[in-house]
Write an enzyme that holds these catalytic residues in place. Sequence first.
Site, PDB file in Angstrom:
ATOM      1  N   PRO A 274      39.020  59.209 -11.531  1.00 36.00           N
ATOM      2  CA  PRO A 274      39.726  60.384 -10.996  1.00 36.00           C
ATOM      3  C   PRO A 274      40.290  60.032  -9.618  1.00 36.00           C
ATOM      4  CG  PRO A 274      37.366  60.662 -10.720  1.00 36.00           C
ATOM      5  CD  PRO A 274      37.556  59.357 -11.427  1.00 36.00           C
ATOM      6  N   ASP A 447      39.089  56.348  -5.413  1.00 38.41           N
ATOM      7  CA  ASP A 447      38.282  56.938  -6.487  1.00 38.41           C
ATOM      8  C   ASP A 447      37.515  58.124  -5.905  1.00 38.41           C
ATOM      9  OD1 ASP A 447      36.443  57.568  -8.476  1.00 38.41           O
ATOM     10  OD2 ASP A 447      36.051  55.476  -9.005  1.00 38.41           O
ATOM     11  N   HIS A 448      37.826  59.335  -6.392  1.00 38.69           N
ATOM     12  CA  HIS A 448      37.206  60.545  -5.825  1.00 38.69           C
ATOM     13  C   HIS A 448      35.739  60.667  -6.203  1.00 38.69           C
ATOM     14  CE1 HIS A 448      37.910  63.917  -3.352  1.00 38.69           C
ATOM     15  NE2 HIS A 448      39.170  64.139  -3.709  1.00 38.69           N
ATOM     16  N   ARG A 449      35.260  59.855  -7.150  1.00 35.27           N
ATOM     17  CA  ARG A 449      33.833  59.844  -7.444  1.00 35.27           C
ATOM     18  C   ARG A 449      33.045  59.144  -6.347  1.00 35.27           C
ATOM     19  NH1 ARG A 449      33.866  56.695 -13.021  1.00 35.27           N
ATOM     20  NH2 ARG A 449      35.125  55.361 -11.626  1.00 35.27           N
ATOM     21  N   CYS A 451      34.069  58.726  -2.957  1.00 32.97           N
ATOM     22  CA  CYS A 451      34.120  59.387  -1.648  1.00 32.97           C
ATOM     23  C   CYS A 451      35.055  60.568  -1.692  1.00 32.97           C
ATOM     24  CB  CYS A 451      34.564  58.404  -0.567  1.00 32.97           C
ATOM     25  SG  CYS A 451      36.267  57.839  -0.750  1.00 32.97           S
TER      26      CYS A 451
END
Length: 477
Positions: A274, A447-449, A451
């Site tokens: 994501p 990658d929003h997972r 940070c």
Amino acid sequence: MGRDFLLPDLGEGLTEAEIVNWLVAVGDTIAIDQPIIEVESAKSIVELPSPFGGVVERLFGAVGEVIHAGSVLLTVADSSAASAPAPATVPPVKAGAPEDPAGETGRPLVGYGPGESTRGVRRPSGGRFGRSAAVTEAPAEAPSAAAAVATVAGTVAVDLLDPSRRSPVVSPLVRRLAKEHGFDASQLSGTGASSLVLRGDVEAYIQTLEATDSGAPAPAEQAAAQPSTAQPSTAQPVAAPPLPGAPVEDTRIPITGLRKVVSQRLTTSRREIPEATIWMDVDATELFVARDRLLAATGERFSVTALIARFVVAGLRKYPLLNSSVDTASQEILQHGAIKLGLAAQTSRGLMVPVVHGAQAMTTRQLRDAIAGIVAQSADGTFQPSTLTGGTFTLNNFGSLGVDGSAAIINHPEAAILGIGRMIERPWVVHHELVVRTVVELSMVFDHRVCDGGTAAGFLTYIAGCIENPVGMLADL
């Protein structure tokens, strides 16, 4: 009893390779550690040495065919005369590496021994220029290759090809290009250092052959040739362009080799990660001033890319969470201790991401030299497999392609990628006044997972601050 040589494990999950060129033929006597075949994996082109000697009984697979790890490449019958290691000769030059005067150039695969190459050059039986093979394999009393070509050409004397010459050829792509046109690149006199045969040398000779085929003067003699009116022109008529509305055939391009691996990796990245993108414009004027001051102070040149890479390493120390990957099996974020900086490179083989390992321990000078080595190898994409693996963060200078920004795809399984756009003069406000400054756009995809936006924005603004005020980053060194 014959022994089978199997395609070995190429490492990094690579299970297949394409046959580029056979270096031996059925009936040849080969020695231990003698290169027998060139194969191209998704990572690089390598020569595979034989682990045993003997007489070649059978070859499996044709040029262009894809073979899988564990498949039989060739069968060799025992031969006591050939079972001893190959005698030392001129060592092959390793792609992308300096000359090895000690003669200790290693093999591309581990476990096959340090012996030197002793293979004789096989002339192709056909190819685009069939007569080249016939000429180079003529008996000793027959005319030389140069004389034969000169005879065909009439007045053109071509003495570039010498069957007795063994010039060093570093690039597998150069060797392959020559093979495709029916001659051996090592028989040319290279224009590179220590007579190294470059791609331009091969292309120049191909032009000479093409001129010979068409009856035109060789490229080297076109400037000196005078137009003649005594004889009618022998030029071939130019093919007419297709008429409007004429049917045009579709072309199917197989997704294989490097393109297949890149496709799979990018698809995985889009499917699993994501991602989020942030960007900002930065005044890079002082960066160029710092570069010029470095040159004046040290007498050495530092590229803008090398300086930004220095800032990126410092930034990853400050924001180590971005130097991570996600372990989906254990549902953990793996924060890497070492910084392995990938550099997206457009090569003749397509997009590749060679890696500078141990960047966190390098000085600015060492980092610059490592990047320069990668740039030098990008022309033909002949990177060693180990150079293309293990990256933890990617820097992409797409400004060299003439664009300002890009929502790049993260190089899976990494957590982030930083893009550098082109650096151009733009109007900029400084102390409430409009001035002309050198401006660059930075694009950050993360990658929003791993940070949130705060961490990514903190990293990006830190890099921007280093570019705007290079002296300010000294506090973090």
